[in-house]
Write a protein that holds these residues in place. Sequence first.
Motif, short mmCIF file in Angstrom:
data_model
loop_
_atom_site.label_atom_id
_atom_site.label_comp_id
_atom_site.label_asym_id
_atom_site.label_seq_id
_atom_site.Cartn_x
_atom_site.Cartn_y
_atom_site.Cartn_z
N MET A 1 -23.05 -7.45 5.18
CA MET A 1 -24.25 -7.07 4.13
C MET A 1 -24.63 -7.99 3.34
N PRO A 2 -25.91 -8.42 3.36
CA PRO A 2 -26.29 -9.37 2.62
C PRO A 2 -26.34 -9.21 1.16
N THR A 3 -26.87 -10.17 0.49
CA THR A 3 -26.61 -9.99 -1.12
C THR A 3 -27.70 -9.23 -1.27
N LEU A 4 -27.25 -7.92 -2.40
CA LEU A 4 -28.38 -7.23 -2.79
C LEU A 4 -29.02 -7.85 -3.78
N PRO A 5 -30.51 -8.16 -3.58
CA PRO A 5 -30.99 -8.95 -4.61
C PRO A 5 -30.99 -8.28 -6.14
N TRP A 6 -31.49 -9.26 -7.07
CA TRP A 6 -31.49 -8.93 -8.43
C TRP A 6 -32.44 -7.61 -8.60
N THR A 7 -32.10 -6.58 -9.33
CA THR A 7 -32.71 -5.33 -9.33
C THR A 7 -32.88 -5.07 -10.77
N VAL A 8 -34.08 -4.78 -11.30
CA VAL A 8 -34.31 -4.63 -12.57
C VAL A 8 -34.65 -3.22 -12.82
N PRO A 9 -33.67 -2.24 -13.15
CA PRO A 9 -33.94 -0.75 -13.36
C PRO A 9 -34.80 -0.35 -14.46
N ASN A 10 -34.75 -0.93 -15.60
CA ASN A 10 -35.47 -0.75 -16.60
C ASN A 10 -36.42 -1.82 -17.25
N GLN A 11 -37.16 -1.69 -17.88
CA GLN A 11 -38.13 -2.66 -18.29
C GLN A 11 -37.31 -3.79 -18.95
N ARG A 12 -37.45 -4.81 -18.50
CA ARG A 12 -37.04 -6.19 -19.00
C ARG A 12 -37.09 -6.45 -20.51
N PRO A 13 -36.08 -6.57 -21.23
CA PRO A 13 -36.09 -6.62 -22.68
C PRO A 13 -37.20 -8.09 -22.92
N ARG A 14 -37.91 -8.18 -24.03
CA ARG A 14 -38.49 -9.44 -24.55
C ARG A 14 -37.17 -10.20 -25.10
N ALA A 15 -37.58 -11.47 -25.15
CA ALA A 15 -36.58 -12.56 -25.60
C ALA A 15 -35.34 -11.76 -26.82
N THR A 16 -34.27 -11.56 -25.92
CA THR A 16 -33.30 -10.90 -26.87
C THR A 16 -31.87 -11.17 -26.24
N GLU A 17 -30.99 -11.15 -26.97
CA GLU A 17 -29.46 -11.04 -26.60
C GLU A 17 -29.20 -10.09 -25.44
N VAL A 18 -28.72 -10.31 -24.33
CA VAL A 18 -28.01 -9.22 -23.46
C VAL A 18 -26.48 -9.46 -23.21
N HIS A 19 -26.04 -8.39 -22.64
CA HIS A 19 -24.60 -8.36 -22.28
C HIS A 19 -24.47 -8.57 -20.69
N VAL A 20 -23.92 -9.98 -20.52
CA VAL A 20 -23.84 -10.12 -18.94
C VAL A 20 -22.44 -9.66 -18.53
N PHE A 21 -22.06 -8.93 -17.50
CA PHE A 21 -20.74 -8.49 -16.81
C PHE A 21 -20.83 -9.11 -15.47
N ALA A 22 -19.60 -9.94 -15.02
CA ALA A 22 -19.52 -10.34 -13.73
C ALA A 22 -18.32 -9.86 -13.28
N SER A 23 -17.82 -9.59 -12.07
CA SER A 23 -16.84 -9.30 -11.44
C SER A 23 -16.71 -9.74 -9.95
N ARG A 24 -15.36 -10.06 -9.83
CA ARG A 24 -15.05 -10.75 -8.21
C ARG A 24 -13.58 -9.75 -7.89
N PHE A 25 -14.13 -8.88 -6.68
CA PHE A 25 -13.11 -8.14 -6.19
C PHE A 25 -12.48 -8.55 -4.61
N GLU A 26 -11.29 -8.54 -4.54
CA GLU A 26 -10.91 -8.98 -3.14
C GLU A 26 -9.81 -7.83 -2.84
N THR A 27 -10.17 -7.16 -1.65
CA THR A 27 -9.45 -5.94 -1.14
C THR A 27 -8.35 -6.60 -0.41
N ARG A 28 -7.19 -5.63 -0.24
CA ARG A 28 -6.06 -6.01 0.70
C ARG A 28 -6.28 -5.96 2.31
#
Length: 126
Positions: free
Chosen positions: A1-28
């Motif tokens: 599976m290739p990278t799923l591209p950055w998808t914007v589900p809601n209207q992008r906010p005008r210049a404001t602070e956002v909460h960014v979350f990242a994760s890395r999972f490795e399966t057994r």
Amino acid sequence: MPTLPWTVPNQRPRATEVHVFASRFETRTLWGALRFLARTPGVWRQIGSAPGAYGASLKAEPFRRTFWTLSAWESPEALKTFARSGTHAPTSRGLSAQMRDAKFASWAASSDELPVSWAEVRRRLT
């Protein structure tokens, strides 16, 4: 599976602070990676209608059994609501036994910085 591209589900906010979350999972096992991939479409659909979601992407390396996620949210509360509801909640519980390692990072960023680069995500998760 290739990278799923950055998808914007809601209207992008005008210049404001956002909460960014990242994760890395490795399966057994490779079987665990296949289970992760099989459940990805449902969670991806949930993101598409999640209140407070400003964007998301997934980088899959199934033969390395590694998956990276990146998302941006209106607030930490919006992320928690997403994670504890819909398809995501039972999916994360159901896959927890398949995980060998998981790392998480969150930080505040300007909406002008979206999407965050994968290099930045890797830097924060390693």
